[in-house]
Design a protein around this motif. Sequence first.
Motif, mmCIF file in Angstrom:
data_model
loop_
_atom_site.group_PDB
_atom_site.id
_atom_site.type_symbol
_atom_site.label_atom_id
_atom_site.label_comp_id
_atom_site.label_asym_id
_atom_site.label_seq_id
_atom_site.Cartn_x
_atom_site.Cartn_y
_atom_site.Cartn_z
ATOM 1 N N LEU A 92 43.751 -8.718 66.620
ATOM 2 C CA LEU A 92 44.845 -9.511 68.002
ATOM 3 C C LEU A 92 43.819 -8.880 69.444
ATOM 4 O O LEU A 92 43.090 -9.896 70.138
ATOM 5 C CB LEU A 92 46.153 -9.324 68.089
ATOM 6 N N THR A 93 43.984 -7.176 69.235
ATOM 7 C CA THR A 93 42.743 -6.870 70.487
ATOM 8 C C THR A 93 41.132 -6.956 70.605
ATOM 9 O O THR A 93 41.549 -7.468 71.831
ATOM 10 C CB THR A 93 43.445 -5.705 70.803
ATOM 11 N N ASN A 94 40.818 -7.130 69.667
ATOM 12 C CA ASN A 94 39.274 -7.084 69.502
ATOM 13 C C ASN A 94 38.983 -8.867 69.523
ATOM 14 O O ASN A 94 38.331 -9.116 70.128
ATOM 15 C CB ASN A 94 39.339 -7.154 67.469
ATOM 16 N N ALA A 95 40.296 -9.482 68.928
ATOM 17 C CA ALA A 95 40.235 -11.201 69.353
ATOM 18 C C ALA A 95 40.294 -11.419 70.740
ATOM 19 O O ALA A 95 40.447 -12.393 71.166
ATOM 20 C CB ALA A 95 40.896 -11.524 68.365
ATOM 21 N N GLY A 96 41.103 -10.237 71.990
ATOM 22 C CA GLY A 96 41.529 -11.302 73.096
ATOM 23 C C GLY A 96 42.504 -11.718 72.942
ATOM 24 O O GLY A 96 42.684 -12.270 74.539
ATOM 25 N N ALA A 97 43.472 -11.048 72.191
ATOM 26 C CA ALA A 97 44.988 -12.030 72.733
ATOM 27 C C ALA A 97 45.206 -10.748 73.721
ATOM 28 O O ALA A 97 45.853 -10.290 73.725
ATOM 29 C CB ALA A 97 45.590 -11.646 70.920
ATOM 30 N N GLY A 98 46.625 -12.020 73.778
ATOM 31 C CA GLY A 98 47.224 -11.493 75.382
ATOM 32 C C GLY A 98 48.647 -11.306 74.890
ATOM 33 O O GLY A 98 49.039 -11.005 73.436
ATOM 34 N N ASP A 99 49.189 -10.322 75.745
ATOM 35 C CA ASP A 99 50.535 -9.247 74.845
ATOM 36 C C ASP A 99 51.411 -10.625 74.495
ATOM 37 O O ASP A 99 52.143 -10.054 73.603
ATOM 38 C CB ASP A 99 51.408 -9.457 76.618
ATOM 39 N N ARG A 100 52.143 -11.440 75.359
ATOM 40 C CA ARG A 100 53.145 -12.645 74.463
ATOM 41 C C ARG A 100 52.491 -13.029 73.275
ATOM 42 O O ARG A 100 52.890 -13.048 72.507
ATOM 43 C CB ARG A 100 52.736 -14.476 75.581
ATOM 44 N N GLU A 101 51.184 -13.312 72.775
ATOM 45 C CA GLU A 101 50.628 -13.969 71.553
ATOM 46 C C GLU A 101 51.013 -12.391 70.586
ATOM 47 O O GLU A 101 50.949 -12.366 69.434
ATOM 48 C CB GLU A 101 49.039 -14.077 71.402
ATOM 49 N N LYS A 102 50.429 -11.535 70.945
ATOM 50 C CA LYS A 102 50.513 -10.306 70.096
ATOM 51 C C LYS A 102 51.982 -9.719 69.871
ATOM 52 O O LYS A 102 52.586 -9.459 68.544
ATOM 53 C CB LYS A 102 50.553 -8.605 71.189
ATOM 54 N N ALA A 103 53.430 -10.570 70.826
ATOM 55 C CA ALA A 103 53.922 -10.277 70.769
ATOM 56 C C ALA A 103 55.231 -11.031 69.442
ATOM 57 O O ALA A 103 56.074 -11.269 68.784
ATOM 58 C CB ALA A 103 55.362 -10.421 71.766
ATOM 59 N N GLU A 104 54.531 -12.166 69.536
ATOM 60 C CA GLU A 104 55.208 -12.910 68.583
ATOM 61 C C GLU A 104 54.380 -12.978 67.215
ATOM 62 O O GLU A 104 54.925 -12.763 65.914
ATOM 63 C CB GLU A 104 54.290 -14.980 69.543
ATOM 64 N N VAL A 105 53.163 -12.765 66.753
ATOM 65 C CA VAL A 105 52.457 -12.014 65.710
ATOM 66 C C VAL A 105 53.324 -11.145 65.195
ATOM 67 O O VAL A 105 53.810 -11.030 64.587
ATOM 68 C CB VAL A 105 51.608 -11.952 65.794
ATOM 69 N N LEU A 106 53.655 -10.092 66.418
ATOM 70 C CA LEU A 106 54.528 -8.814 65.877
ATOM 71 C C LEU A 106 55.647 -9.532 65.725
ATOM 72 O O LEU A 106 56.364 -9.285 63.843
ATOM 73 C CB LEU A 106 55.057 -7.729 67.032
ATOM 74 N N TYR A 107 56.639 -10.689 65.819
ATOM 75 C CA TYR A 107 58.138 -10.366 65.571
ATOM 76 C C TYR A 107 57.852 -11.205 64.000
ATOM 77 O O TYR A 107 58.978 -11.231 63.450
ATOM 78 C CB TYR A 107 58.616 -11.893 66.514
ATOM 79 N N ILE A 108 56.768 -11.802 64.163
ATOM 80 C CA ILE A 108 56.353 -12.993 62.776
ATOM 81 C C ILE A 108 55.931 -12.030 61.454
ATOM 82 O O ILE A 108 56.739 -12.173 60.375
ATOM 83 C CB ILE A 108 55.785 -14.002 62.799
ATOM 84 N N PHE A 109 55.450 -10.420 62.017
ATOM 85 C CA PHE A 109 54.866 -9.464 60.726
ATOM 86 C C PHE A 109 56.316 -9.259 60.685
ATOM 87 O O PHE A 109 56.100 -8.922 59.637
ATOM 88 C CB PHE A 109 54.303 -9.284 61.594
ATOM 89 N N TYR A 110 57.163 -9.103 61.776
ATOM 90 C CA TYR A 110 58.228 -8.116 61.601
ATOM 91 C C TYR A 110 59.939 -8.710 60.093
ATOM 92 O O TYR A 110 60.342 -8.153 59.622
ATOM 93 C CB TYR A 110 58.972 -7.453 62.921
ATOM 94 N N SER A 111 59.878 -10.362 60.277
ATOM 95 C CA SER A 111 60.316 -11.529 59.965
ATOM 96 C C SER A 111 59.787 -10.804 58.237
ATOM 97 O O SER A 111 60.593 -11.062 57.385
ATOM 98 C CB SER A 111 60.708 -12.191 60.025
ATOM 99 N N LEU A 112 58.648 -10.622 57.994
ATOM 100 C CA LEU A 112 58.475 -10.144 56.770
ATOM 101 C C LEU A 112 58.871 -9.188 55.980
ATOM 102 O O LEU A 112 58.214 -8.758 54.770
ATOM 103 C CB LEU A 112 56.398 -10.651 56.352
ATOM 104 N N ARG A 113 58.657 -8.208 57.022
ATOM 105 C CA ARG A 113 59.217 -7.173 56.331
ATOM 106 C C ARG A 113 60.184 -6.816 55.206
ATOM 107 O O ARG A 113 59.822 -6.447 54.139
ATOM 108 C CB ARG A 113 59.418 -5.976 57.429
ATOM 109 N N PRO A 114 61.230 -7.088 54.971
ATOM 110 C CA PRO A 114 61.901 -7.312 54.074
ATOM 111 C C PRO A 114 61.454 -7.494 52.348
ATOM 112 O O PRO A 114 62.222 -6.931 51.413
ATOM 113 C CB PRO A 114 63.714 -7.819 54.199
#
Length: 119
Positions: A92-114
């Motif tokens: 995401l950093t390499n793609a130039g994603a902003g903090d808001r986008e990173k936070a949203e992706v992180l939320y989605i990723f953590y929702s998949l953890r179980p």
Amino acid sequence: MTDTLYTRLGGAEGIARIASDLVDNHIANPLIGKRFAGSDPVAMKKKAAGFFSMGSGGPNTYDGLDMLSAHKHMNISDNEYMAAVDDLMKALTNAGAGDREKAEVLYIFYSLRPDVVGV
């Protein structure tokens, strides 16, 4: 009206770049790379892009397994999961994603953890 995460990440082209970097990062990662030995990186990138597109509000082009089915019996550890999160954040950093986008992706990723860790 707010743009979807998919749009903010660059649509199909941006998602494809992120997915490509993510898979490359996973393969190169010393902690989880061995899990991808013998895999087809091109196919993995396509699946990752489809999954990412669907999960971020873009077109549903994903034709793979659900996360639980895909990871069942792999016994992925918390450390491996965090290594995958780190790989994702690098992509995401390499793609130039902003903090808001990173936070949203992180939320989605953590929702998949179980459906991924310890199954």
